[in-house]
Design a protein around this motif. Structure first.
Motif, PDB file in Angstrom:
ATOM      1  N   THR A  55       8.668  -1.240  12.017  1.00  0.00           N
ATOM      2  CA  THR A  55       7.667  -0.278  11.659  1.00  0.00           C
ATOM      3  C   THR A  55       6.252  -0.603  12.371  1.00  0.00           C
ATOM      4  N   VAL A  56       5.460   0.312  12.443  1.00  0.00           N
ATOM      5  CA  VAL A  56       4.117   0.155  13.254  1.00  0.00           C
ATOM      6  C   VAL A  56       3.478  -1.011  12.916  1.00  0.00           C
ATOM      7  N   ARG A  58       9.500   8.569   3.161  1.00  0.00           N
ATOM      8  CA  ARG A  58      10.857   9.237   3.416  1.00  0.00           C
ATOM      9  C   ARG A  58      12.151   8.514   2.417  1.00  0.00           C
ATOM     10  N   ILE A  59      11.945   7.334   2.268  1.00  0.00           N
ATOM     11  CA  ILE A  59      13.202   6.821   1.792  1.00  0.00           C
ATOM     12  C   ILE A  59      13.128   7.359  -0.043  1.00  0.00           C
ATOM     13  N   ASN A  80       0.833  -1.233  -0.155  1.00  0.00           N
ATOM     14  CA  ASN A  80      -0.163  -0.210   0.055  1.00  0.00           C
ATOM     15  C   ASN A  80       0.706   1.278  -0.034  1.00  0.00           C
ATOM     16  N   ALA A  81       1.963   1.100   0.470  1.00  0.00           N
ATOM     17  CA  ALA A  81       3.098   2.415   0.629  1.00  0.00           C
ATOM     18  C   ALA A  81       3.640   2.556  -0.692  1.00  0.00           C
ATOM     19  N   GLY A  82       3.622   1.563  -1.681  1.00  0.00           N
ATOM     20  CA  GLY A  82       4.119   1.986  -3.090  1.00  0.00           C
ATOM     21  C   GLY A  82       5.329   0.901  -3.421  1.00  0.00           C
ATOM     22  N   THR A 112       5.110   4.455  10.441  1.00  0.00           N
ATOM     23  CA  THR A 112       4.515   3.449   9.712  1.00  0.00           C
ATOM     24  C   THR A 112       5.152   3.214   8.278  1.00  0.00           C
ATOM     25  N   CYS A 113       4.534   2.033   7.540  1.00  0.00           N
ATOM     26  CA  CYS A 113       5.177   1.661   6.192  1.00  0.00           C
ATOM     27  C   CYS A 113       5.112   2.818   5.471  1.00  0.00           C
ATOM     28  N   GLU A 114       3.880   3.464   5.468  1.00  0.00           N
ATOM     29  CA  GLU A 114       3.909   4.621   4.498  1.00  0.00           C
ATOM     30  C   GLU A 114       4.707   5.785   4.620  1.00  0.00           C
TER      31      GLU A 114
END
Length: 354
Positions: free
Chosen positions: A206-207, A308-309, A36-38, A301-303
């Motif tokens: 991560t969360v 950030r990366i 979901n984060a890409g 969170t992963c998002e």
């Protein structure tokens, strides 16, 4: 879409970041959050006790994300090996077309996946093994440096060398695994010829990672020196978090006069390691962690992490562009190629822009 690599194109993902297939961590909650984060989330097949349990987990993940995700199937020595073919068939039957393989003698399952038109990413710790995997028809290679968590191989070659060797000698695209936690690492991997990165330990912190908060905090508090290499004596080396149990295992391994694996076996029990993630006692059993723990300082969170990366990688690559100068010009405060300085020809490497 700022990133356009072989990995993003073939897998249909936005950011060239793959979540490692981690035992007792790669559940639907983890995989869906990364997808979901890409990035590309990965379910770990053998975390599920049976192929039918894997089927349920895959369906659960489908309900949690509409984006691509994959499944990891690792083949390791065992007195009673799992029915790998049955696990593979469930993956195929459930329509999963991205598979990460790892471990010993993967030929039969890779053939099974390729017959079903799956994209196969295979993890290797040496160029020799990577070249063998290419002959088996894999689509991508995950090159694991000595920094990585878990099985590190027996050659002790770090990613800086492995990735350059992969760029020089491999005929299929590859991603970098081991030691990655941020966008600067992604930018470095891309610069060395990789098409993306694989992160395990970073995603543990991560969360959404389905492990106890105490373990996540232990990762945040740790330094890069806080890992141990266990089972070197039996050439089955694993990098583990340097807790009391891992240190005792190493001590027994080094001091044993008999060299019998039975002496250390109780200390490296996978069952006790699984309980660590549930009860939050970091010293209850052994668990894997890479040297990258020294680079992890928060629990996003992963998002948040993937964004950030992405931002860090883009900024780093843009900054790198400023180090390149056109022929006939000089960077402020430097000696340019048109001077009489004997060392000026070093600027020749920067005569074209990124």
């Amino acid at each position: 879409m700022p990133f356009n690599t072989a990995l993003t194109r073939q897998l249909g993902i936005r950011i060239p970041v793959v979540q490692g297939g981690m035992q007792w961590v790669g559940y639907a909650e983890m995989a869906s959050a990364v997808s979901n984060a890409g990035g590309l989330g990965i379910i770990t097949a053998l975390t599920q006790p049976t192929p039918e349990d894997l089927r349920k987990e895959i369906r659960k993940c489908k309900s949690m994300t509409k984006n691509p995700f994959g499944v990891n199937l690792t083949l390791l020595p065992a007195l009673v090996p799992p029915d790998y073919a049955a696990y593979a068939q469930v993956i195929i039957d459930e329509g999963i077309r991205i598979v990460e393989t790892a471990g010993n003698s993967p030929g039969p399952v890779i053939k099974q996946f390729k017959a079903a038109n799956c994209t196969v990413l295979h993890k290797c710790t040496t160029i020799r093994h990577a070249q063998s995997a290419v002959k088996l028809g894999v689509d991508f290679l995950s090159i694991d440096g000595f920094e990585c968590a878990g099985h590190v191989g027996e050659t002790d070659i770090t990613n800086f060398i492995l990735l350059s060797r992969a760029r020089q000698s491999l005929k299929v695209p590859f991603i970098a695994s081991g030691g990655f936690a941020d966008g600067q690492g992604l930018a470095a991997a891309l610069s060395l010829g990789a098409d993306g990165i694989n992160m395990g330990t970073r995603f543990m912190c991560t969360v959404e990672a389905p492990i106890h908060q105490n373990i996540k905090q232990a990762i945040v508090d740790a330094q890069e020196t806080d890992t141990e290499l266990v089972l070197r004596r039996w050439r089955n080396t694993s990098r583990l978090f340097g807790n009391k149990v891992a240190k005792e295992a190493v001590k027994i391994e080094k001091e044993s006069t008999s060299g019998k694996f039975e002496e250390v076996a109780p200390y490296v029990s996978g069952k006790r390691g699984r309980q660590v993630f549930l009860n939050g006692d970091k010293d209850y059993g052994v668990w894997t962690a890479g040297q990258v723990i020294g680079l992890i300082h928060d629990i996003p969170t992963c998002e948040e992490l993937v964004k950030r990366i992405e931002r860090e990688a883009i900024d780093t690559l843009k900054q790198a562009q400023t180090l390149y100068i056109e022929e006939g010009t000089s960077a402020p405060g430097t000696v340019g190629p048109k001077t009489n300085n004997p060392g000026a020809e070093i600027w020749g490497v920067g005569r074209s822009k990124l």
